[in-house]
Design an enzyme around this catalytic site. Structure first.
Site, PDB file in Angstrom:
ATOM      1  N   CYS A   1       2.967  -4.836  16.493  1.00  0.00           N
ATOM      2  CA  CYS A   1       2.271  -3.836  17.308  1.00  0.00           C
ATOM      3  C   CYS A   1       0.782  -4.172  17.342  1.00  0.00           C
ATOM      4  O   CYS A   1       0.170  -4.473  16.307  1.00  0.00           O
ATOM      5  CB  CYS A   1       2.498  -2.436  16.751  1.00  0.00           C
ATOM      6  SG  CYS A   1       4.242  -1.945  16.756  1.00  0.00           S
TER       7      CYS A   1
ATOM      8  N   GLU B   1       0.829  -1.199   0.000  1.00  0.00           N
ATOM      9  CA  GLU B   1       0.000   0.000   0.000  1.00  0.00           C
ATOM     10  C   GLU B   1       0.865   1.251   0.000  1.00  0.00           C
ATOM     11  O   GLU B   1       1.980   1.253   0.524  1.00  0.00           O
ATOM     12  CB  GLU B   1      -0.878   0.037   1.248  1.00  0.00           C
ATOM     13  CG  GLU B   1      -1.799  -1.138   1.405  1.00  0.00           C
ATOM     14  CD  GLU B   1      -2.533  -1.111   2.749  1.00  0.00           C
ATOM     15  OE1 GLU B   1      -2.362  -0.125   3.496  1.00  0.00           O
ATOM     16  OE2 GLU B   1      -3.255  -2.066   3.042  1.00  0.00           O
TER      17      GLU B   1
ATOM     18  N   CYS C   1       4.899  -6.894   8.216  1.00  0.00           N
ATOM     19  CA  CYS C   1       5.777  -6.352   9.247  1.00  0.00           C
ATOM     20  C   CYS C   1       5.947  -7.400  10.349  1.00  0.00           C
ATOM     21  O   CYS C   1       4.996  -8.108  10.698  1.00  0.00           O
ATOM     22  CB  CYS C   1       5.191  -5.064   9.836  1.00  0.00           C
ATOM     23  SG  CYS C   1       6.243  -4.269  11.074  1.00  0.00           S
TER      24      CYS C   1
ATOM     25  N   CYS D   1       3.249   8.670   1.462  1.00  0.00           N
ATOM     26  CA  CYS D   1       3.529   7.750   2.555  1.00  0.00           C
ATOM     27  C   CYS D   1       3.809   6.380   1.929  1.00  0.00           C
ATOM     28  O   CYS D   1       2.926   5.784   1.315  1.00  0.00           O
ATOM     29  CB  CYS D   1       2.344   7.678   3.509  1.00  0.00           C
ATOM     30  SG  CYS D   1       2.596   6.560   4.907  1.00  0.00           S
TER      31      CYS D   1
ATOM     32  N   CYS E   1      -2.349   1.770   8.077  1.00  0.00           N
ATOM     33  CA  CYS E   1      -1.399   0.876   7.410  1.00  0.00           C
ATOM     34  C   CYS E   1      -1.882  -0.571   7.421  1.00  0.00           C
ATOM     35  O   CYS E   1      -2.203  -1.115   8.470  1.00  0.00           O
ATOM     36  CB  CYS E   1      -0.035   0.954   8.094  1.00  0.00           C
ATOM     37  SG  CYS E   1       0.723   2.573   7.967  1.00  0.00           S
TER      38      CYS E   1
ATOM     39  N   CYS F   1      -1.963  -2.355  14.994  1.00  0.00           N
ATOM     40  CA  CYS F   1      -1.574  -2.116  13.605  1.00  0.00           C
ATOM     41  C   CYS F   1      -1.987  -3.290  12.726  1.00  0.00           C
ATOM     42  O   CYS F   1      -1.617  -4.441  12.998  1.00  0.00           O
ATOM     43  CB  CYS F   1      -0.058  -1.901  13.528  1.00  0.00           C
ATOM     44  SG  CYS F   1       0.573  -1.741  11.851  1.00  0.00           S
TER      45      CYS F   1
END
Length: 355
Positions: A121, A94, A117, A110, A343, A124
């Site tokens: 977290c 993205e 990832c 961005c 995100c 997220c």
């Protein structure tokens, strides 16, 4: 793919060396760089001031990644645009374009640095999807190209003014590719974006923050903080177990001292969890002596997330509590809530539809 060189991922000197190996003058490589990063060319065929035989040999040795948009979302009256891109191996990433008209038009891209990832977290969507792989420098640049193709249909003279590595992934875990992309973005023969307008975000990787402090010219640093105590930060961000606040904050202080730059601390306000007056006091105490600016972000919720974002009235109050004690802060404008702008959300939606 038979070829191995992604042209968009090369600096001018590297393209000059490539040109020399293909039997033409090195300055042809610098011409190629301008085609790729100033004129935003998507094929060798349009580079008509380059010799035809040079372009033929290039096509045998190198490639240009295609822009393949799988989904696009527009919000805020066209001021926020989010793209879901498909890479050559089928992975999805993205990128987001945010347009600010504040007397002078500012376009901020961005960009993602990884597919997924590994940081985990809790609030997220990217972190919940797991890690797939790092992006190449060319794949990072490709996102900016896709965003510019999108916006130039309506604004032919539009130019990117800011880059933030705040999309999917932890940029400092893909250090070399991200820094190389930043150098391509800032080069005057290409995108020409000032290094003062390129921001690298991190969840708090202490060794990489110290390494980044030595980069010349220095880039802007943003640190995802979100809590002022180890107990709460570990609950939200598992990386805090490895690099607790006692290590992270001195590394940030070092970065500010070496670079002379103020550090942005991202702080997602979560209702009833980290948005109380005592949380503000702890944050002021934690950042004492650090050249800091606190970017307050009412949490953008994701499906299944137990957390709720703080309302904007209380967010403004939290900012005033910080400023009472001399800590600069602002509540960030919320963008794209209705287009899954947090995100990883759009990628997660696509995977749910497929699987």
């Amino acid at each position: 793919m038979n070829t191995s060189i992604d042209l968009r991922g090369l600096l001018p000197g590297e393209l000059a060396e490539l040109a020399a190996t293909l039997g033409v003058e090195p300055y042809r490589g610098r011409q190629l760089f301008r085609w790729l990063h100033r004129r935003l060319a998507t094929s060798l065929a349009v580079m008509t001031d380059l010799p035809a035989d040079f372009r033929e040999r290039l096509a045998e040795k190198a490639f240009l990644l295609p822009v393949k948009v799988m989904d696009r979302r527009v919000a805020d009256g066209g001021l926020t645009r989010k793209l879901l891109l498909s890479l050559v191996d089928g992975e999805l990433i993205e990128c987001v374009l945010m347009i600010y008209d504040e007397g002078r038009r500012r376009l901020t891209a961005c960009l993602s640095s990884q597919v997924g990832c590994a940081m985990g977290c809790t609030f997220c969507a990217t972190g919940q999807s797991g890690f797939r792989r790092n992006l190449t420098t060319g794949e990072i640049i490709l996102q900016a190209l896709a965003l510019m193709e999108e916006v130039r249909r309506e604004m032919p003279d539009a130019r990117l003014s800011n880059i933030v590595f705040m999309g999917m992934g932890e940029p400092l875990l893909n250090y070399r590719a991200v820094i190389k992309a930043a150098r391509i973005f800032e080069h005057p023969d290409g995108w020409g974006i000032s290094h003062r307008r390129i921001t690298v975000s991190t969840c708090g990787l202490v060794p990489q923050i110290k390494r980044l402090a030595g980069e010349k010219p220095p880039l802007e640093l943003a640190v995802s903080l979100h809590a002022a105590t180890n107990e709460l930060r570990e609950r939200l961000m598992p990386i805090n177990r490895r690099y607790p606040l006692e290590e992270l904050i001195p590394a940030c202080r070092h970065y500010g001292r070496v670079t002379g730059r103020r550090i942005t601390f991202e702080y997602a306000l979560i209702d009833g969890l980290n948005d109380r007056r005592r949380d503000a006091r702890r944050l002021v105490e934690l950042l004492r002596g650090v050249p800091a600016f606190v970017n307050l972000i009412p949490l953008n919720p994701i499906p299944g997330d137990p957390f709720r974002g703080t309302n904007r009235a209380k967010a403004r109050m939290f900012a005033s509590w910080l400023e009472e004690h001399g800590l600069a802060a602002a509540v960030r404008e919320s963008r794209g809530r209705d287009i899954a702008a947090a995100c990883g959300q759009l990628r997660a939606e696509a995977h749910r539809e497929v699987f």
